[in-house]
Design a protein around this motif. Sequence first.
Motif, short mmCIF file in Angstrom:
data_model
loop_
_atom_site.label_atom_id
_atom_site.label_comp_id
_atom_site.label_asym_id
_atom_site.label_seq_id
_atom_site.Cartn_x
_atom_site.Cartn_y
_atom_site.Cartn_z
N THR A 294 -4.45 -33.37 20.76
CA THR A 294 -4.32 -33.76 22.16
C THR A 294 -5.66 -34.28 22.66
O THR A 294 -6.72 -33.81 22.24
N VAL A 295 -5.61 -35.24 23.57
CA VAL A 295 -6.83 -35.80 24.16
C VAL A 295 -7.64 -34.68 24.80
O VAL A 295 -7.10 -33.86 25.56
N GLY A 296 -8.94 -34.67 24.51
CA GLY A 296 -9.86 -33.73 25.12
C GLY A 296 -9.95 -32.38 24.46
O GLY A 296 -10.86 -31.61 24.76
N GLU A 297 -9.03 -32.04 23.56
CA GLU A 297 -9.07 -30.75 22.90
C GLU A 297 -9.68 -30.90 21.51
O GLU A 297 -9.20 -31.71 20.70
N PRO A 298 -10.72 -30.11 21.20
CA PRO A 298 -11.37 -30.28 19.89
C PRO A 298 -10.53 -29.71 18.76
O PRO A 298 -9.78 -28.74 18.94
N ILE A 299 -10.65 -30.30 17.60
CA ILE A 299 -10.03 -29.82 16.37
C ILE A 299 -11.07 -29.95 15.26
O ILE A 299 -11.88 -30.89 15.26
N ALA A 341 -19.02 -16.93 -16.85
CA ALA A 341 -19.36 -17.19 -18.25
C ALA A 341 -19.28 -18.67 -18.58
O ALA A 341 -19.87 -19.12 -19.57
N ASN A 342 -18.56 -19.46 -17.77
CA ASN A 342 -18.45 -20.90 -18.00
C ASN A 342 -19.53 -21.69 -17.27
O ASN A 342 -19.48 -22.92 -17.26
N GLY A 343 -20.47 -21.02 -16.65
CA GLY A 343 -21.58 -21.72 -16.00
C GLY A 343 -21.49 -21.64 -14.48
O GLY A 343 -20.99 -20.67 -13.92
N ILE A 344 -21.97 -22.70 -13.83
CA ILE A 344 -22.09 -22.74 -12.38
C ILE A 344 -21.07 -23.73 -11.82
O ILE A 344 -20.90 -24.84 -12.35
N THR A 345 -20.41 -23.32 -10.75
CA THR A 345 -19.53 -24.21 -9.99
C THR A 345 -20.10 -24.31 -8.58
O THR A 345 -20.14 -23.30 -7.86
N GLY A 346 -20.58 -25.49 -8.21
CA GLY A 346 -21.20 -25.69 -6.91
C GLY A 346 -20.22 -26.23 -5.88
O GLY A 346 -19.33 -27.02 -6.21
N SER A 347 -20.38 -25.78 -4.64
CA SER A 347 -19.51 -26.23 -3.55
C SER A 347 -20.37 -26.64 -2.36
O SER A 347 -21.37 -25.98 -2.05
N ARG A 348 -19.95 -27.74 -1.72
CA ARG A 348 -20.58 -28.20 -0.49
C ARG A 348 -19.49 -28.30 0.57
O ARG A 348 -18.51 -29.03 0.39
N ILE A 349 -19.64 -27.57 1.66
CA ILE A 349 -18.64 -27.49 2.72
C ILE A 349 -19.21 -28.14 3.97
O ILE A 349 -20.25 -27.70 4.48
N GLU A 350 -18.55 -29.18 4.46
CA GLU A 350 -18.98 -29.88 5.66
C GLU A 350 -17.91 -29.70 6.74
O GLU A 350 -16.72 -29.99 6.52
N THR A 351 -18.31 -29.22 7.90
CA THR A 351 -17.41 -28.94 9.02
C THR A 351 -17.76 -29.86 10.18
O THR A 351 -18.93 -29.97 10.57
N THR A 352 -16.74 -30.52 10.73
CA THR A 352 -16.92 -31.47 11.83
C THR A 352 -15.89 -31.21 12.91
O THR A 352 -14.69 -31.15 12.62
N ALA A 353 -16.36 -31.05 14.15
CA ALA A 353 -15.45 -30.94 15.30
C ALA A 353 -15.15 -32.34 15.82
O ALA A 353 -16.06 -33.16 16.01
N ILE A 354 -13.86 -32.64 16.04
CA ILE A 354 -13.40 -33.97 16.47
C ILE A 354 -12.72 -33.84 17.83
O ILE A 354 -11.86 -32.96 18.01
N VAL A 355 -13.11 -34.72 18.77
CA VAL A 355 -12.51 -34.75 20.11
C VAL A 355 -12.03 -36.17 20.37
O VAL A 355 -12.83 -37.12 20.29
N ALA A 356 -10.73 -36.33 20.64
CA ALA A 356 -10.17 -37.65 20.96
C ALA A 356 -10.37 -37.94 22.44
O ALA A 356 -10.16 -37.08 23.29
N THR A 357 -10.78 -39.17 22.76
CA THR A 357 -10.99 -39.58 24.15
C THR A 357 -9.83 -40.39 24.71
O THR A 357 -9.80 -40.64 25.91
N LYS A 358 -8.90 -40.80 23.86
CA LYS A 358 -7.75 -41.55 24.34
C LYS A 358 -6.59 -41.37 23.37
O LYS A 358 -6.80 -41.11 22.18
N PRO A 359 -5.37 -41.46 23.85
CA PRO A 359 -4.21 -41.26 22.97
C PRO A 359 -4.01 -42.47 22.06
O PRO A 359 -4.57 -43.54 22.26
N GLY A 360 -3.15 -42.27 21.06
CA GLY A 360 -2.83 -43.37 20.15
C GLY A 360 -2.74 -42.88 18.72
O GLY A 360 -2.86 -41.69 18.42
N ASP A 361 -2.51 -43.83 17.82
CA ASP A 361 -2.44 -43.55 16.39
C ASP A 361 -3.81 -43.80 15.76
O ASP A 361 -4.42 -44.85 15.98
N TYR A 362 -4.28 -42.85 14.94
CA TYR A 362 -5.59 -42.95 14.31
C TYR A 362 -5.43 -42.82 12.80
O TYR A 362 -4.47 -42.24 12.30
#
Length: 566
Positions: A294-299, A341-362
Amino acid sequence: MNRKLAHLFSGHFTCAPALLFCLLILLLPAVTQASDLLSATVDRNEIGIDETLNLRLRYSGTESGGQPDFELLEQDFDILSRQQSNQYRVINGRAESFVEWMLVLAPKREGRLFIPSLHYHGEVSDAIPIAVAEAGSRPDTANRQAFLEVDLDKEELFVQEQLLVKVRLYTTIGLHDIATEALQVPGAHVEKVDEQRYERRINGVGHAVYELTYAIFPESSGQLTIPALNYVAVAGRRDPFSLFNRNTQRLRLRSEPQTIEVKPKPDTYSGTHWLPAASLGIVQSWSQDPDTFTVGEPITRILTLRAEGLRAAQLPPLPQLSVDGLKTYPDQPQQDDQVSANGITGSRIETTAIVATKPGDYQLPPITITWWDTKTGRQRATQLPAFRFTVTGSAAATNTAPPGSAADLLPQSRTEMPESNFWRNLAIAAVASHLLWIFYFWWIRSHVASSEAGKRKKPAPDARYQAKSLLQAAESGDAGRLHQALQQWLKARWPDVAGKTLDETRIELGLEELDKLHLLLNAALYAQPPRPLNPQQVKILASRLIKCERSAPVPDSGTPLPQLFG
């Protein structure tokens, strides 16, 4: 007699050579007696580079105090142990006393070495030659009671690719006080990822095995040398009532150095970042259902880049999101390394808050990561497909006032205002402004409260991934793997328990499922004999635990087990 010798020597100068020879014969017993005051002996003169020898140094003189100078001895040998004893005995009615030093020596190199002449109170011992052969070249090495083995999982590799090195200590006798030498490889990053103890039969003979696994990441191409490792251990049974433990023997075990070819990045590789991995994937998740955008609500959008055989520090940042009509607020990326025992498994986690300013298809654009598959030896690409969603609601207002405020309910002012309405309009404006501020602070407070409540209910971004790893570990039936996965999930689900042992976390959370898992793990890890895990039972408990909410801690009437593994 001395006067006769002097007269003979002075009177018959031509017989001087004969007289000198007679004097040497007379004095020889005295010289021999003096040299016997300090003697050095060894138990053998031929050893392998991975073996030790015993040096016995005995002094029978009357002077006491001090120590012999062993500095020259340490040029070619490592002194693993040193013991001193004073003895007095009577043999055939003749009393004698002496001080004795027992040294366990390990050669530093192969070839012909010498135990040098040692000095003590003016006495000098004889030098002793020692022949040092390469490891495994002596005839009796097939019957060795303890030895080291180094195993590499590849014959060649690319720069920055993971190399697994397993160092195994085999023994058929009881060893204790094992001192391991940390593996250090110049020009490479080294991490210890696993430690195991098990039994293996070699030529029908049972050997206890102590295995360490290291993950090595070479930083440049060329020849990479895994240096020889030295382990020191004590063999035999220790006697608690013996001061010197004469029934024990200190061993020095030495591995062979290994060399491997490190190839540079292939010229055909076209990726922006060099990523040699066994597997690589991208996972996208959302803090709530994107269909309710929804417009104005962050996700919140959560992207997880995970690579098997790479450290998290090697993973590149993901492309920044730039879509018209969407405002983005990226958070600091999280990096995590999981070892096994199989070695190292690395993870990179990126978090982004998104706020829509107008309705429509994105549409969010696709994300493509190019990497090198170390299993197949070819370039591959992993893509996160484009994501489409619809934003509902009305367009956000361009002014600073929140949508739906009292300012929107006021009549539009005209360009020309009669002077008689000035005070009325001013009063209306003051009231509207006051209502606006009240509404604004109410909106801010409710928004902050809902955000904090959401944070309390919502798990950490990688809690879902850790929950999946916990279920996989439960299915495997491996107690060590389950213990590690359970701690990782608890840390992700409730970050405030990070740094605490599993027993402390169990008491603080007060969850019945966690208590049962804790009991099953203790029985599998510490009971004698250990009780194997029931994968089906463990999986059911883990599934229930993942759905649990935190409750008040329950007093524990039992005595917790010693913190052997937590």
